[in-house]
Design a protein around this motif. Structure first.
Motif, short mmCIF file in Angstrom:
data_model
loop_
_atom_site.label_atom_id
_atom_site.label_comp_id
_atom_site.label_asym_id
_atom_site.label_seq_id
_atom_site.Cartn_x
_atom_site.Cartn_y
_atom_site.Cartn_z
N LEU A 1 2.99 8.63 -4.77
CA LEU A 1 2.31 7.23 -3.93
C LEU A 1 1.76 7.46 -4.19
O LEU A 1 1.31 6.19 -3.23
N GLU A 2 0.52 8.07 -4.08
CA GLU A 2 -1.01 8.32 -3.92
C GLU A 2 -0.98 7.46 -5.25
O GLU A 2 -1.64 6.42 -5.22
N ASP A 3 -0.31 7.44 -6.00
CA ASP A 3 -1.21 6.76 -7.58
C ASP A 3 -0.84 5.36 -7.27
O ASP A 3 -1.49 4.40 -7.09
N TRP A 4 0.23 4.87 -6.15
CA TRP A 4 0.62 3.73 -5.99
C TRP A 4 0.02 2.92 -5.30
O TRP A 4 -0.47 2.16 -5.29
N TRP A 5 -0.42 3.52 -4.28
CA TRP A 5 -1.14 2.88 -3.13
C TRP A 5 -2.85 3.00 -4.31
O TRP A 5 -3.21 2.11 -3.36
N ARG A 6 -3.45 3.84 -4.96
CA ARG A 6 -4.31 3.86 -4.97
C ARG A 6 -4.12 2.07 -6.41
O ARG A 6 -5.37 1.59 -6.39
N GLN A 7 -3.44 2.33 -7.13
CA GLN A 7 -3.38 1.43 -7.55
C GLN A 7 -2.95 -0.74 -7.13
O GLN A 7 -3.77 -1.46 -7.14
N HIS A 8 -2.30 -0.57 -5.97
CA HIS A 8 -2.62 -1.69 -4.97
C HIS A 8 -3.83 -1.34 -4.13
O HIS A 8 -3.80 -2.50 -3.92
N LEU A 9 -4.95 -0.01 -4.17
CA LEU A 9 -5.38 -1.03 -2.70
C LEU A 9 -6.65 -1.53 -3.82
O LEU A 9 -7.44 -2.73 -3.24
N GLY A 10 -6.50 -1.63 -5.70
CA GLY A 10 -7.04 -2.17 -6.40
C GLY A 10 -6.66 -2.92 -6.79
O GLY A 10 -8.08 -4.19 -6.48
N LEU A 11 -5.45 -3.90 -6.14
CA LEU A 11 -5.28 -4.75 -6.95
C LEU A 11 -5.90 -5.86 -5.53
O LEU A 11 -5.64 -7.16 -5.28
N LEU B 1 2.48 -4.93 -11.73
CA LEU B 1 2.13 -3.30 -13.14
C LEU B 1 2.30 -2.01 -12.01
O LEU B 1 1.93 -0.88 -12.43
N ALA B 2 3.82 -2.44 -11.62
CA ALA B 2 4.67 -1.01 -10.68
C ALA B 2 5.73 -0.74 -12.19
O ALA B 2 6.01 -1.92 -13.04
N ASP B 3 5.64 0.94 -12.53
CA ASP B 3 6.76 1.06 -13.65
C ASP B 3 7.44 1.09 -13.12
O ASP B 3 9.05 1.26 -13.85
N PRO C 1 14.19 6.16 -4.22
CA PRO C 1 13.55 7.59 -3.68
C PRO C 1 12.01 8.33 -3.37
O PRO C 1 11.71 8.66 -3.03
N GLU C 2 11.33 7.20 -4.17
CA GLU C 2 9.99 7.79 -4.29
C GLU C 2 9.27 6.99 -3.17
O GLU C 2 7.67 7.35 -2.90
N VAL C 3 10.20 5.64 -1.75
CA VAL C 3 9.45 5.33 -0.91
C VAL C 3 9.73 6.68 0.58
O VAL C 3 11.38 6.02 0.73
N PRO C 4 9.28 7.27 0.99
CA PRO C 4 9.51 7.95 1.91
C PRO C 4 9.97 7.21 3.35
O PRO C 4 9.66 5.61 3.78
N HIS C 5 11.06 7.74 4.08
CA HIS C 5 11.37 7.33 5.10
C HIS C 5 11.30 8.30 5.91
O HIS C 5 11.57 9.39 6.10
N ALA C 6 11.29 8.09 7.68
CA ALA C 6 11.36 9.08 8.80
C ALA C 6 11.65 8.74 10.38
O ALA C 6 11.59 7.74 9.74
N GLU C 7 12.21 9.64 11.40
CA GLU C 7 12.17 9.80 11.82
C GLU C 7 11.07 9.90 12.72
O GLU C 7 9.93 10.73 12.28
N LEU C 8 10.72 8.70 13.64
CA LEU C 8 9.30 9.15 14.92
C LEU C 8 9.68 9.15 16.56
O LEU C 8 10.75 8.92 16.67
N GLY D 1 1.49 1.62 -16.40
CA GLY D 1 1.04 3.37 -16.45
C GLY D 1 2.01 4.16 -15.96
O GLY D 1 2.11 3.11 -15.13
N ALA D 2 2.36 5.34 -15.29
CA ALA D 2 2.74 6.01 -14.86
C ALA D 2 2.45 6.24 -13.68
O ALA D 2 1.39 6.86 -14.30
#
Length: 314
Positions: free
Chosen positions: A21-31, A48-50, A163-170, A16-17
């Motif tokens: 990141l929220e879409d990915w997370w819901r799918q990942h949790l289901g698996l 299952l990743a597009d 770029p869909e995967v975020p990165h940050a300074e902490l 699925g498209a």
């Protein structure tokens, strides 16, 4: 193993498209509820990743679950290690202090590059308690809520690939820590060092799951599909082995070289893939070369140790 193999071979290869990141997370949790073995979760998540970015996210998060077995199962997590001087033990300046005479523990410092960044809900922070008699950092890992007072993220610009995967300074400003949030064992030998191997196994498993889906969906020859599956089985076996073993490091280096040859051999088949998937692959494939020098050094050190030497990764 039978269940994950059947999943990879019989699940319709029509991901699925994933718009966010929220879409990915819901799918990942289901698996995650279906595949309790973390490397199987990585393989299934990749399948299952597009796109490669979300496959990577499943591999990275599955690696964290493998190493940090006590992490909340429904929280996105991130390992916070890299600082201005890198992620080598001597470069860690973030400090865990206090606790003397029953006083509160506090976590202070900064991290320059946190994968999943602002999307993370649980943080595993590598910090120093000070130096030992030889002047080496005594490291611990602290598990904290990403929304706790004193925790501040600054989003980094999107990477040129995935770029869909975020990165940050902490930045951590006197963050209160309870004693039970300080994980047992040495922060380097028990967590940070093995994670390099655990992550390599899980991320490459996710990549191979994704490639197998693309191969099945695009009608690539069965021999190509079989090769992807064989490499996935090899990676799976290493992911279940002891990640600090020099023998595992040598074997993993060999399998990753085979993966590189496999990827180079796919060039003639990419024209059969739909345009969007092909364009995203061209954008994202540089991900597979990240940390290549560190992997080569780890393999070299492993060979030295197996030969009776005392190689160091530096």
């Amino acid at each position: 193993m039978d269940e994950i193999l059947r999943f990879l071979l019989t699940t319709p290869p029509q991901p699925g498209a994933l718009q966010s990141l929220e879409d990915w997370w819901r799918q990942h949790l289901g698996l995650a509820s279906r595949f309790p073995v973390t490397v199987d979760l990585a393989l299934a998540g990749g399948f299952l990743a597009d796109r490669l970015g979300f496959a990577f996210a499943s591999g990275y998060h599955a690696a964290l679950r493998s190493l940090f077995t006590g992490m909340p199962p429904d929280h996105r997590a991130a390992l916070c290690a890299t600082e201005a001087g890198g992620a080598h033990p001597s470069a860690i300046q973030t400090r865990l202090s206090g606790g003397d005479g029953g006083g509160p523990l506090r976590l202070s410092g900064s991290k320059g590059f946190v994968t999943l960044g602002t999307a993370a809900e649980t943080l595993f922070v590598v910090a120093t308690e000070g130096q030992d008699e030889q002047g080496r950092n005594r490291l611990r890992v602290v598990m904290i809520d990403a929304h706790r007072e004193g925790v501040h993220f600054t989003s980094l610009p999107p990477m040129p690939f995935v770029p869909e995967v975020p990165h940050a300074e902490l930045e951590l400003r006197e963050v209160a820590v309870s004693p039970d949030e300080v994980l047992p064992g040495d922060g380097y030998t028990r967590y940070l060092k093995p994670f390099r191997t655990v992550e390599d196994c899980h991320v490459h498993a996710a990549f191979l799951g994704w490639v197998l889906q693309v191969a099945r969906r695009s009608g690539w020859p069965e021999r190509v599909q079989d090769e992807a599956l064989a490499l996935a089985v090899a990676i799976r076996g290493l992911a279940l082995a002891e990640p600090t073993s020099p023998a595992v490091h040598v074997a993993l280096g060999g399998v990753l070289e085979l993966c590189q040859r496999f990827v180079r051999g796919l060039e003639e088949w990419w024209p059969q893939v739909d345009a969007q998937t092909r364009e995203l692959w061209e954008r994202d494939k540089a991900l597979l070369g990240v940390a290549g020098k560190a992997r080569a050094r780890r393999r070299e050190v492993a060979r030295q140790r197996l030969a009776g030497g005392s190689g160091s990764e530096g």
